[in-house]
Design a protein around this motif. Structure first.
Motif, PDB file in Angstrom:
ATOM      1  N   ARG A  85       0.847  -1.190   0.000  1.00  0.00           N
ATOM      2  CA  ARG A  85       0.000   0.000   0.000  1.00  0.00           C
ATOM      3  C   ARG A  85       0.882   1.240   0.000  1.00  0.00           C
ATOM      4  O   ARG A  85       1.918   1.280   0.652  1.00  0.00           O
ATOM      5  N   ARG A  86       0.426   2.255  -0.720  1.00  0.00           N
ATOM      6  CA  ARG A  86       1.181   3.510  -0.764  1.00  0.00           C
ATOM      7  C   ARG A  86       1.312   4.121   0.618  1.00  0.00           C
ATOM      8  O   ARG A  86       2.290   4.814   0.902  1.00  0.00           O
ATOM      9  N   LYS A  87       0.361   3.851   1.479  1.00  0.00           N
ATOM     10  CA  LYS A  87       0.372   4.397   2.834  1.00  0.00           C
ATOM     11  C   LYS A  87       1.713   4.136   3.522  1.00  0.00           C
ATOM     12  O   LYS A  87       2.235   4.986   4.226  1.00  0.00           O
TER      13      LYS A  87
ATOM     14  N   SER B 126      -0.479  -5.452  -6.822  1.00  0.00           N
ATOM     15  CA  SER B 126       0.639  -4.987  -5.985  1.00  0.00           C
ATOM     16  C   SER B 126       1.794  -4.501  -6.849  1.00  0.00           C
ATOM     17  O   SER B 126       2.441  -3.497  -6.532  1.00  0.00           O
TER      18      SER B 126
ATOM     19  N   ILE C 206       1.033  -1.023  -8.024  1.00  0.00           N
ATOM     20  CA  ILE C 206       1.263  -0.039  -6.963  1.00  0.00           C
ATOM     21  C   ILE C 206       2.760   0.257  -6.849  1.00  0.00           C
ATOM     22  O   ILE C 206       3.176   1.420  -6.754  1.00  0.00           O
TER      23      ILE C 206
ATOM     24  N   LEU D 243       4.510   2.619   1.699  1.00  0.00           N
ATOM     25  CA  LEU D 243       5.597   2.831   0.739  1.00  0.00           C
ATOM     26  C   LEU D 243       6.118   4.269   0.820  1.00  0.00           C
ATOM     27  O   LEU D 243       7.308   4.510   0.653  1.00  0.00           O
ATOM     28  N   ASN D 244       5.216   5.214   1.094  1.00  0.00           N
ATOM     29  CA  ASN D 244       5.616   6.619   1.183  1.00  0.00           C
ATOM     30  C   ASN D 244       6.576   6.894   2.329  1.00  0.00           C
ATOM     31  O   ASN D 244       7.188   7.956   2.383  1.00  0.00           O
TER      32      ASN D 244
ATOM     33  N   ASP E  88       3.981   2.273  -9.990  1.00  0.00           N
ATOM     34  CA  ASP E  88       3.535   3.665  -9.899  1.00  0.00           C
ATOM     35  C   ASP E  88       4.329   4.419  -8.838  1.00  0.00           C
ATOM     36  O   ASP E  88       4.714   5.577  -9.032  1.00  0.00           O
ATOM     37  N   TYR E  89       4.562   3.773  -7.703  1.00  0.00           N
ATOM     38  CA  TYR E  89       5.342   4.384  -6.617  1.00  0.00           C
ATOM     39  C   TYR E  89       6.749   4.744  -7.100  1.00  0.00           C
ATOM     40  O   TYR E  89       7.214   5.868  -6.889  1.00  0.00           O
TER      41      TYR E  89
ATOM     42  N   VAL F 113       7.286   8.754  -7.108  1.00  0.00           N
ATOM     43  CA  VAL F 113       8.101   9.237  -5.989  1.00  0.00           C
ATOM     44  C   VAL F 113       9.568   9.373  -6.364  1.00  0.00           C
ATOM     45  O   VAL F 113      10.227  10.343  -5.991  1.00  0.00           O
TER      46      VAL F 113
END
Length: 191
Positions: free
Chosen positions: A95-97, A135, A138, A99-100, A141-142, A146
């Motif tokens: 989840r980006r939550k 997954s 995600i 990964l960030n 994209d991350y 980023v």
């Protein structure tokens, strides 16, 4: 620094688990004895979550399987917080939550665990075989949004036990993208 290492390792060779009867999570990973220097460096970085007896040797089978070095942390509330961030209903979820929260060190650990240079070291691949397509998307994209690293998702097929399995890997398909990625992680790779 420990959280950054853990987040990268969770994409690679690490795992968080809550073992019964404990209420808190433990972090663990293992590497072949061929990777002992890297293993020792990682365990030294994790000393704040370690006990005196956190390293084990798993013997190979004698038929080509090498001995493995295994690390297991203490069971800690801080690791349970990280477990709750990276798991949903007991299953690991990308989840980006979370990964960030990754840093260049996190990326370096992920690469050292599951990345490989290919095409005469001009391109690369993350062996993300254990993650489903959603997954992988995600993660792709991350990396693009980023870190500015463009990767492609490639389907790999294989036959195991007479049935066909399909899984995915993330590919860095250009030399320029590979160079951009290496510029991010190389300051964090001590060897």
């Amino acid at each position: 620094r420990v959280q950054a290492l853990l987040l990268g390792a969770l994409l690679g060779d690490g795992s968080l688990k809550i073992h019964k009867p404990y209420k808190n999570a433990r972090f663990s990973f293992r590497h072949s004895t061929v990777q002992e220097d890297y293993f020792r460096w990682k365990t030294a970085e994790l000393k704040e979550i370690s006990s005196d007896k956190n390293i084990f040797v798993q013997k190979g089978d004698g038929f080509g399987t090498r001995d493995k070095l295994r690390y297991q942390s203490r069971a800690l509330a801080s690791l349970t917080d990280l477990y709750n961030l990276t798991h949903k209903r007991g299953s690991f979820r990308i989840r980006r939550k979370w990964l960030n929260r990754m840093t260049p060190l996190s990326l370096a650990i992920w690469w050292l665990d599951d990345g490989s240079l290919i095409a005469n070291s001009r391109k690369g691949v993350f062996c993300t075989d254990g993650f489903d397509y959603a997954s992988q998307k995600i993660l792709a994209d991350y990396l693009d949004i980023v870190w500015g690293i463009k990767v492609s998702i490639g389907k790999i097929g294989s036959k195991r036990d007479g049935k066909k399995d399909e899984y995915y890997r993330l590919w860095i398909r250009s030399t320029e993208e590979m160079k951009k990625f290496l510029r991010i992680i190389l300051p964090y790779i001590e060897v």
